[in-house]
Write a protein that holds these residues in place. Structure first.
Motif, PDB file in Angstrom:
ATOM      1  N   TYR A   1    -119.456 -33.341  45.679  1.00 40.17           N
ATOM      2  CA  TYR A   1    -118.932 -32.445  46.703  1.00 40.17           C
ATOM      3  C   TYR A   1    -119.322 -32.991  48.064  1.00 40.17           C
ATOM      4  O   TYR A   1    -120.470 -33.418  48.265  1.00 40.17           O
ATOM      5  CB  TYR A   1    -119.540 -31.043  46.567  1.00 40.17           C
ATOM      6  CG  TYR A   1    -118.871 -30.125  45.576  1.00 40.17           C
ATOM      7  CD1 TYR A   1    -117.801 -30.536  44.789  1.00 40.17           C
ATOM      8  CD2 TYR A   1    -119.328 -28.815  45.411  1.00 40.17           C
ATOM      9  CE1 TYR A   1    -117.207 -29.683  43.874  1.00 40.17           C
ATOM     10  CE2 TYR A   1    -118.730 -27.953  44.500  1.00 40.17           C
ATOM     11  CZ  TYR A   1    -117.680 -28.393  43.735  1.00 40.17           C
ATOM     12  OH  TYR A   1    -117.093 -27.543  42.833  1.00 40.17           O
TER      13      TYR A   1
ATOM     14  N   ALA B   1    -117.280 -23.574  49.086  1.00 38.15           N
ATOM     15  CA  ALA B   1    -117.626 -22.890  47.834  1.00 38.15           C
ATOM     16  C   ALA B   1    -118.669 -21.807  48.076  1.00 38.15           C
ATOM     17  O   ALA B   1    -118.547 -20.679  47.579  1.00 38.15           O
ATOM     18  CB  ALA B   1    -118.139 -23.908  46.816  1.00 38.15           C
TER      19      ALA B   1
ATOM     20  N   ILE C   1    -122.793 -21.940  41.443  1.00 35.38           N
ATOM     21  CA  ILE C   1    -121.888 -23.075  41.636  1.00 35.38           C
ATOM     22  C   ILE C   1    -121.298 -23.505  40.295  1.00 35.38           C
ATOM     23  O   ILE C   1    -120.088 -23.738  40.173  1.00 35.38           O
ATOM     24  CB  ILE C   1    -122.634 -24.249  42.301  1.00 35.38           C
ATOM     25  CG1 ILE C   1    -123.012 -23.885  43.741  1.00 35.38           C
ATOM     26  CG2 ILE C   1    -121.780 -25.514  42.280  1.00 35.38           C
ATOM     27  CD1 ILE C   1    -123.916 -24.903  44.409  1.00 35.38           C
TER      28      ILE C   1
ATOM     29  N   CYS D   1    -118.726 -20.901  38.938  1.00 38.58           N
ATOM     30  CA  CYS D   1    -117.442 -20.956  39.646  1.00 38.58           C
ATOM     31  C   CYS D   1    -116.642 -22.191  39.251  1.00 38.58           C
ATOM     32  O   CYS D   1    -115.419 -22.117  39.062  1.00 38.58           O
ATOM     33  CB  CYS D   1    -117.685 -20.934  41.154  1.00 38.58           C
ATOM     34  SG  CYS D   1    -118.266 -19.347  41.772  1.00 38.58           S
ATOM     35  N   TYR D   2    -117.324 -23.322  39.121  1.00 38.67           N
ATOM     36  CA  TYR D   2    -116.612 -24.547  38.729  1.00 38.67           C
ATOM     37  C   TYR D   2    -115.997 -24.387  37.344  1.00 38.67           C
ATOM     38  O   TYR D   2    -114.817 -24.704  37.127  1.00 38.67           O
ATOM     39  CB  TYR D   2    -117.553 -25.747  38.742  1.00 38.67           C
ATOM     40  CG  TYR D   2    -116.851 -27.031  38.374  1.00 38.67           C
ATOM     41  CD1 TYR D   2    -116.234 -27.810  39.343  1.00 38.67           C
ATOM     42  CD2 TYR D   2    -116.759 -27.443  37.043  1.00 38.67           C
ATOM     43  CE1 TYR D   2    -115.555 -28.972  38.996  1.00 38.67           C
ATOM     44  CE2 TYR D   2    -116.078 -28.596  36.691  1.00 38.67           C
ATOM     45  CZ  TYR D   2    -115.485 -29.359  37.673  1.00 38.67           C
ATOM     46  OH  TYR D   2    -114.798 -30.497  37.323  1.00 38.67           O
TER      47      TYR D   2
ATOM     48  N   LYS E   1    -116.305 -18.011  46.545  1.00 35.28           N
ATOM     49  CA  LYS E   1    -116.535 -17.556  45.176  1.00 35.28           C
ATOM     50  C   LYS E   1    -118.005 -17.607  44.768  1.00 35.28           C
ATOM     51  O   LYS E   1    -118.488 -16.726  44.049  1.00 35.28           O
ATOM     52  CB  LYS E   1    -115.692 -18.388  44.206  1.00 35.28           C
ATOM     53  CG  LYS E   1    -114.193 -18.149  44.317  1.00 35.28           C
ATOM     54  CD  LYS E   1    -113.431 -18.960  43.286  1.00 35.28           C
ATOM     55  CE  LYS E   1    -111.934 -18.718  43.384  1.00 35.28           C
ATOM     56  NZ  LYS E   1    -111.564 -17.325  43.072  1.00 35.28           N
ATOM     57  N   VAL E   2    -118.726 -18.632  45.215  1.00 37.16           N
ATOM     58  CA  VAL E   2    -120.132 -18.742  44.827  1.00 37.16           C
ATOM     59  C   VAL E   2    -120.932 -17.578  45.396  1.00 37.16           C
ATOM     60  O   VAL E   2    -121.766 -16.972  44.707  1.00 37.16           O
ATOM     61  CB  VAL E   2    -120.729 -20.088  45.283  1.00 37.16           C
ATOM     62  CG1 VAL E   2    -122.237 -20.131  45.012  1.00 37.16           C
ATOM     63  CG2 VAL E   2    -120.036 -21.248  44.569  1.00 37.16           C
TER      64      VAL E   2
ATOM     65  N   GLU F   1    -116.738 -29.282  51.199  1.00 40.63           N
ATOM     66  CA  GLU F   1    -116.437 -28.674  49.896  1.00 40.63           C
ATOM     67  C   GLU F   1    -117.557 -27.734  49.459  1.00 40.63           C
ATOM     68  O   GLU F   1    -117.306 -26.650  48.927  1.00 40.63           O
ATOM     69  CB  GLU F   1    -116.232 -29.775  48.854  1.00 40.63           C
ATOM     70  CG  GLU F   1    -114.923 -30.530  49.030  1.00 40.63           C
ATOM     71  CD  GLU F   1    -114.824 -31.735  48.121  1.00 40.63           C
ATOM     72  OE1 GLU F   1    -113.712 -31.998  47.610  1.00 40.63           O
ATOM     73  OE2 GLU F   1    -115.843 -32.422  47.924  1.00 40.63           O
ATOM     74  N   LEU F   2    -118.799 -28.149  49.698  1.00 39.60           N
ATOM     75  CA  LEU F   2    -119.933 -27.303  49.328  1.00 39.60           C
ATOM     76  C   LEU F   2    -119.939 -26.025  50.152  1.00 39.60           C
ATOM     77  O   LEU F   2    -120.096 -24.913  49.605  1.00 39.60           O
ATOM     78  CB  LEU F   2    -121.243 -28.060  49.531  1.00 39.60           C
ATOM     79  CG  LEU F   2    -122.523 -27.248  49.299  1.00 39.60           C
ATOM     80  CD1 LEU F   2    -122.584 -26.696  47.888  1.00 39.60           C
ATOM     81  CD2 LEU F   2    -123.755 -28.099  49.608  1.00 39.60           C
TER      82      LEU F   2
ATOM     83  N   VAL G   1    -112.951 -22.037  37.341  1.00 40.16           N
ATOM     84  CA  VAL G   1    -111.726 -22.570  37.959  1.00 40.16           C
ATOM     85  C   VAL G   1    -111.183 -23.772  37.207  1.00 40.16           C
ATOM     86  O   VAL G   1    -109.976 -23.882  36.966  1.00 40.16           O
ATOM     87  CB  VAL G   1    -112.001 -22.943  39.437  1.00 40.16           C
ATOM     88  CG1 VAL G   1    -110.793 -23.659  40.046  1.00 40.16           C
ATOM     89  CG2 VAL G   1    -112.328 -21.698  40.244  1.00 40.16           C
ATOM     90  N   HIS G   2    -112.069 -24.694  36.805  1.00 35.84           N
ATOM     91  CA  HIS G   2    -111.626 -25.978  36.255  1.00 35.84           C
ATOM     92  C   HIS G   2    -111.671 -26.068  34.734  1.00 35.84           C
ATOM     93  O   HIS G   2    -111.112 -27.017  34.164  1.00 35.84           O
ATOM     94  CB  HIS G   2    -112.476 -27.104  36.847  1.00 35.84           C
ATOM     95  CG  HIS G   2    -112.354 -27.223  38.330  1.00 35.84           C
ATOM     96  ND1 HIS G   2    -111.260 -27.809  38.942  1.00 35.84           N
ATOM     97  CD2 HIS G   2    -113.171 -26.805  39.336  1.00 35.84           C
ATOM     98  CE1 HIS G   2    -111.410 -27.758  40.258  1.00 35.84           C
ATOM     99  NE2 HIS G   2    -112.556 -27.163  40.524  1.00 35.84           N
TER     100      HIS G   2
END
Length: 257
Positions: A17, A25, A78, A81-82, A29-30, A21-22, A85-86
């Motif tokens: 990240y 996040a 973190i 959330c990742y 969402k984080v 990007e960090l 989403v992914h």
């Protein structure tokens, strides 16, 4: 992506990240996950309807506020959330709802929920480690309580898996995720090894596949085709981990970092 390792059903990848990007996040969402904004809001709304007290009165009486979290708890946010989403995961009941003492960590997997794959749903468990140690791999990966050992326990220990299923089984009835639980339970009862396991390592060092390479190789020696395991290593900008708590707290308070 920094690197990719292994082959189905044991895989791993490293990715990074940027600062932007960090921060994006953490501000979105984080932050919501770390402070369980959805759960707090629902609890206050329900109590207001059931008791007749105003939302402000309930917040004051129950001393509902947002304490500064530990950096490792932000790391878990973190990771959650990742994966949501992914990897199409859903973790419906944060363990901080069951805390009896602020800042405590309950036994079992850090993340307990489901992975949705097409029309199928599987129980998904995640272990998260956060480390700034300038060593590859860091100590949080190795040893008796390291990431590999915890992943192996989730893969092999039937009692651990049963306990985690019951953790959700006591809570699923009438919830929005009831159908997910039923589908995952059916898959598990048909084959107890039919689960998804994620190991998530968060670093603020230079990317290095040595962080998870040996773990991938070791896990592959005793693999079950039904148990899918993925190790993920996220590399944040240098010296970011020690700032995670302060940053997410500032975002929660409406500030800009």
């Amino acid at each position: 992506m920094e690197y990719q390792l292994g082959s189905h059903p044991i895989t791993g990848r490293g990715f990074s990240y940027s600062d932007d990007e960090l921060n994006l996040a953490l501000a979105g969402k984080v932050r919501d996950v770390v402070f369980d904004v959805e759960g707090q809001t629902q609890m206050i709304n329900d109590l207001s309807v059931d008791t007749g007290f105003s939302k402000d009165q309930i917040e004051q009486k129950l001393k509902i506020d947002f304490h500064k979290p530990e950096d490792w708890r932000v790391g878990e946010g973190i990771a959650e959330c990742y994966l949501s989403v992914h990897r199409q995961c859903h973790f419906p009941w944060p363990d901080n709802r069951d805390e009896r003492k602020r800042g405590s960590s309950l036994p079992g997997a850090d993340l307990v929920g489901f992975q949705i794959v097409g029309n199928d749903v599987y129980f998904a468990y995640g272990e998260v480690k956060t480390s700034s140690e300038n060593k590859y791999p860091p100590q949080v990966v190795t040893g008796r309580s390291g990431l590999q050992a915890q992943i192996e326990d989730l893969r092999d220990n039937e009692q651990t898996k049963c306990t985690l299923v019951k953790y959700l089984a006591y809570r699923y009835k009438g919830r929005s995720w009831e159908s997910l639980f039923k589908k995952a339970a059916k898959n598990l009862l048909q084959c107890p090894r039919n689960i998804r396991v994620f190991g998530f390592l968060i670093r603020d060092t230079q990317p290095n596949q040595k962080d998870i390479e040996a773990r991938i190789n070791n896990l592959a020696k005793n693999q079950y085709p039904e148990t899918h395991i993925e190790l993920l290593a996220l590399y944040l900008p240098s010296q970011s981990i020690s700032q995670l708590s302060s940053k997410v707290m500032q975002y929660q308070n409406g500030g800009v970092v």
